[in-house]
Every structure is written in structure tokens, then in C-alpha cells.
Motif scaffolding. Structure first.
Motif, PDB file in Angstrom:
ATOM      1  N   ARG A  30       0.830  -1.126  -0.043  1.00 53.48           N
ATOM      2  CA  ARG A  30       0.616   0.138   0.319  1.00 53.48           C
ATOM      3  C   ARG A  30       0.911   1.715   0.095  1.00 53.48           C
ATOM      4  O   ARG A  30       1.973   1.622   0.785  1.00 53.48           O
ATOM      5  CB  ARG A  30      -1.064  -0.138   1.212  1.00 53.48           C
ATOM      6  CG  ARG A  30      -1.455  -1.447   1.090  1.00 53.48           C
ATOM      7  CD  ARG A  30      -2.909  -1.056   0.037  1.00 53.48           C
ATOM      8  NE  ARG A  30      -4.099  -2.423  -0.155  1.00 53.48           N
ATOM      9  CZ  ARG A  30      -4.894  -2.111  -0.510  1.00 53.48           C
ATOM     10  NH1 ARG A  30      -4.975  -1.618  -1.485  1.00 53.48           N
ATOM     11  NH2 ARG A  30      -5.832  -3.133   0.044  1.00 53.48           N
ATOM     12  N   ARG A  32       0.701   4.911   1.059  1.00 54.79           N
ATOM     13  CA  ARG A  32       0.002   5.675   1.729  1.00 54.79           C
ATOM     14  C   ARG A  32       0.742   7.046   1.428  1.00 54.79           C
ATOM     15  O   ARG A  32       1.440   7.466   2.082  1.00 54.79           O
ATOM     16  CB  ARG A  32      -0.258   5.225   2.684  1.00 54.79           C
ATOM     17  CG  ARG A  32      -1.322   4.571   3.139  1.00 54.79           C
ATOM     18  CD  ARG A  32      -1.351   3.684   4.418  1.00 54.79           C
ATOM     19  NE  ARG A  32      -2.645   2.768   4.885  1.00 54.79           N
ATOM     20  CZ  ARG A  32      -1.558   1.477   4.495  1.00 54.79           C
ATOM     21  NH1 ARG A  32      -0.508   1.170   4.136  1.00 54.79           N
ATOM     22  NH2 ARG A  32      -2.910   0.597   4.211  1.00 54.79           N
ATOM     23  N   ARG A 161      -9.830   2.180  -2.803  1.00 57.21           N
ATOM     24  CA  ARG A 161      -8.439   2.780  -2.646  1.00 57.21           C
ATOM     25  C   ARG A 161      -8.068   4.274  -1.559  1.00 57.21           C
ATOM     26  O   ARG A 161      -7.802   5.139  -1.367  1.00 57.21           O
ATOM     27  CB  ARG A 161      -7.568   3.566  -3.762  1.00 57.21           C
ATOM     28  CG  ARG A 161      -7.619   2.693  -4.844  1.00 57.21           C
ATOM     29  CD  ARG A 161      -6.247   1.210  -4.339  1.00 57.21           C
ATOM     30  NE  ARG A 161      -5.594   1.603  -3.964  1.00 57.21           N
ATOM     31  CZ  ARG A 161      -4.246   1.036  -3.756  1.00 57.21           C
ATOM     32  NH1 ARG A 161      -4.163  -0.564  -3.604  1.00 57.21           N
ATOM     33  NH2 ARG A 161      -3.277   1.908  -3.373  1.00 57.21           N
ATOM     34  N   GLU A 164      -5.576   5.614   1.044  1.00 58.55           N
ATOM     35  CA  GLU A 164      -4.503   5.173   0.089  1.00 58.55           C
ATOM     36  C   GLU A 164      -3.977   5.825  -0.973  1.00 58.55           C
ATOM     37  O   GLU A 164      -3.260   6.037  -0.907  1.00 58.55           O
ATOM     38  CB  GLU A 164      -5.234   3.274  -0.002  1.00 58.55           C
ATOM     39  CG  GLU A 164      -5.367   3.022   1.142  1.00 58.55           C
ATOM     40  CD  GLU A 164      -5.636   1.510   0.350  1.00 58.55           C
ATOM     41  OE1 GLU A 164      -5.348   0.685   1.291  1.00 58.55           O
ATOM     42  OE2 GLU A 164      -6.554   1.375  -0.197  1.00 58.55           O
TER      43      GLU A 164
END
Length: 321
Positions: A30, A32, A161, A164
Motif C-alpha cells: 500500500r 499511503r 482506494r 490510500e
């Protein structure tokens, strides 16, 4: 084109998967981005990427009010991240730091809530997708992920998402959507994603209507994929473009370099010819089919919104910034 292709019907219904694997924490690390910042992975030393990201600013994360009513606010359009035409009525929409605006001779009218829209694409009549950061009067996550509007930008819903992804580049087609948020991600339905490799961070992405061929502008030159973004090669001899899109014929590509010079390629990016000079650096561009079937180029610069019906050789100002 890169901002006006028809996205797969599965975006609305979530029924198409195209063989893509669902994303989870083991199949995709992920990414971020820190709150109130632009993606660090995009902040390269390349001039074109730096220009493309110069509009990123802090956003107010409050979420305690109803969406703002449409209003005229041309001054808010100093940071435009996307431009596209809604085929529902041929209206020109500008995705900006302060929200979505509809171009009007009487003053640009903001439509829907204040959202810092980064990646933006018109999928179909009244059907838009975007990414970015929430404004002060929304309850969207930070960053918003991939969001969708099916009422011409009046309201937005999160597709995936959430919290994210801040996609600074989006390309939609009948095969799905490609987005770059520090990694290149591919989705057939806007819900499940698969990571793709790319040779350099793209400042912009553009896909043909069927999604087979994709162009990316990078500090290594224009990149070309002939398999929907799975693999990439450098388009030898291409100029250093900041923005690029496909013309309606699916073979001609049009791009703008950081100085505002318009280039076109009649052979899918194999060769490029200088066309015209915008006189200012570009912020956003789009190529779409006009109602009479011509190829219509729209470019937003710091000075004006302009259009051309001959791939940039003849440029007409729609309005001054």
C-alpha cells in the motif's frame, strides 16, 4: 482520449474483472501519501514532473458541511489539473484545486463540492472519475482514492482506494482504468487493482479507446505500451512532453511540452512534428471528438483556455485566465 475515453461498464456495476487479481496487503504494498502532501514518489527532478505537480497544496480536511452550491469563481482556476468534454452536452469541464468547474462565457461555474481534483476523466455522458483530496465541506477520505460521479459532478462516491491513493494521472478506456499514485495500478472495474511496472514516473497517461495502446510522458521521453500498460518501451526520438492524449482516430497522438509547444504524431508516437506554440506552459489538456466529428484539442495554460481543430497548428482562445 486520455481524459475522455469510455471506461468499462463494470465501473458502475462492478461486474467486470478482466482477469485482474483483487488487491490485498500481500499482493500490493500500500502506498499511503502523508496527509497534506503530494506523493513523494512523484517529486523527481524532471522539469515536466515538477511542473505537473506544482499545484499540490495543503487541503482542509474538515467534513462537516453539505456540498457547495454552483457558483462563478474564475480566480480559483489558477491550479487546473484536468480538462475534458462531457459528451452529454459538449460542455467543457475543468478539474481544479478548488473543485470542478464548467466553462461558461459568463464565468466558470463550480459544480458540486469543493474537492482538490488531481487525476480526472470523463467516462461517458455525465459520468466522471477523479482522484485527489477532500475539501472543507465534504466527508470524503484523505486522500479520496478513486471517486466517481454519475450526475455530472454534482455528487461523488468513492469507488476504491479510499485513504490510500491520490492518482495524479488517470487514463480510462473500455478495458478499464490506469492510475499512477507513486505506483502504476490497473483496474478493469475501478474496484480491484493490480500493480504494473513502468520505466519512469508518468506526468500524464493516455489510452486509446480500447485500452490497448497507452502513452506516458516521463523524464525519459514518451513511453509507449501496446498491451494495456503491462510492458513499456521508450518512443525513440520523441520530444520531452508534459502532457499527451490520443486523437479520436486512435492513431494520432498530440502532446504539449513544458514550454507550451504542441506536437503531434500520426503514427502512434513513432515520429513527432512541431505544430504550434501556446505561448505559455500547459496545465491540462484533452483531445476529443467534436459534435461534427473533428478532433478537438483543449489546453489550459496559466494564461488561457485554448482549443484547436487541427492538432495545434491553429489555436483559438476560449477565454483568458
Amino acid at each position: 482520449m486520455g481524459h475522455a475515453h469510455l471506461l468499462a461498464a463494470g465501473l458502475a456495476g462492478g461486474s467486470r474483472t478482466g482477469g485482474l487479481l483483487p488487491v490485498n496487503d500481500t499482493t500490493l504494498d500500500r502506498w499511503r501519501p502523508p496527509a497534506r502532501q503530494c506523493p513523494a514518489a512523484l517529486a523527481t527532478g524532471a522539469v515536466l514532473v515538477a511542473v505537473a505537480l506544482s499545484a499540490c497544496t495543503a487541503v482542509d480536511e474538515r467534513a462537516d458541511a453539505a456540498p457547495a452550491a454552483p457558483h462563478s469563481d474564475t480566480a480559483a482556476l489558477n491550479h487546473v489539473h484536468g480538462v475534458a468534454v462531457d459528451p452529454a452536452d459538449d460542455s467543457v469541464y475543468l478539474a481544479a484545486h478548488a473543485g470542478l468547474y464548467r466553462l461558461s462565457a459568463d464565468g466558470d461555474v463550480r459544480v458540486g463540492p469543493e474537492i482538490d481534483l488531481m487525476g480526472f476523466a470523463v467516462v461517458g455522458p455525465g459520468h466522471f472519475i477523479a482522484s485527489g483530496h477532500p475539501g472543507p465541506a465534504t466527508d470524503l477520505p484523505q486522500p479520496v482514492g478513486l471517486i466517481e460521479s454519475t450526475d455530472g459532478g454534482q455528487t461523488w462516491q468513492v469507488l476504491s482506494r479510499a485513504g490510500e491513493s491520490d492518482f495524479h494521472a488517470l487514463a480510462s478506456s473500455s478495458a478499464g482504468v490506469l492510475g499512477f499514485d507513486g505506483s502504476l495500478l490497473s483496474s478493469a472495474d475501478g474496484s480491484t487493482w493490480q500493480r504494473r511496472e513502468i520505466l519512469a514516473p508518468p506526468a500524464s497517461l493516455a489510452a486509446t479507446a480500447d485500452g490497448t495502446r497507452v502513452l506516458a510522458t516521463t523524464d525519459q521521453g514518451v513511453l509507449l505500451s501496446t498491451d494495456g500498460g503491462v510492458s513499456w518501451s521508450v518512443a525513440a526520438g520523441s520530444p520531452l512532453l508534459q502532457l499527451v492524449d490520443w486523437a479520436p482516430d486512435g492513431r494520432t497522438a498530440v502532446g504539449v511540452d513544458p514550454a507550451g509547444i504542441v506536437w503531434s504524431s500520426p503514427d502512434s508516437g513513432a515520429s513527432w512534428t512541431e505544430q504550434g506554440d501556446l505561448g505559455a506552459a500547459p496545465q491540462a489538456m484533452d483531445v476529443s471528438a467534436s459534435p461534427d466529428g473533428r478532433s478537438r484539442l483543449l489546453v489550459v495554460t496559466g494564461a488561457a483556455v485554448v482549443e484547436s481543430f487541427d492538432n495545434g497548428r491553429t489555436i483559438t482562445e476560449l477565454r483568458s485566465n
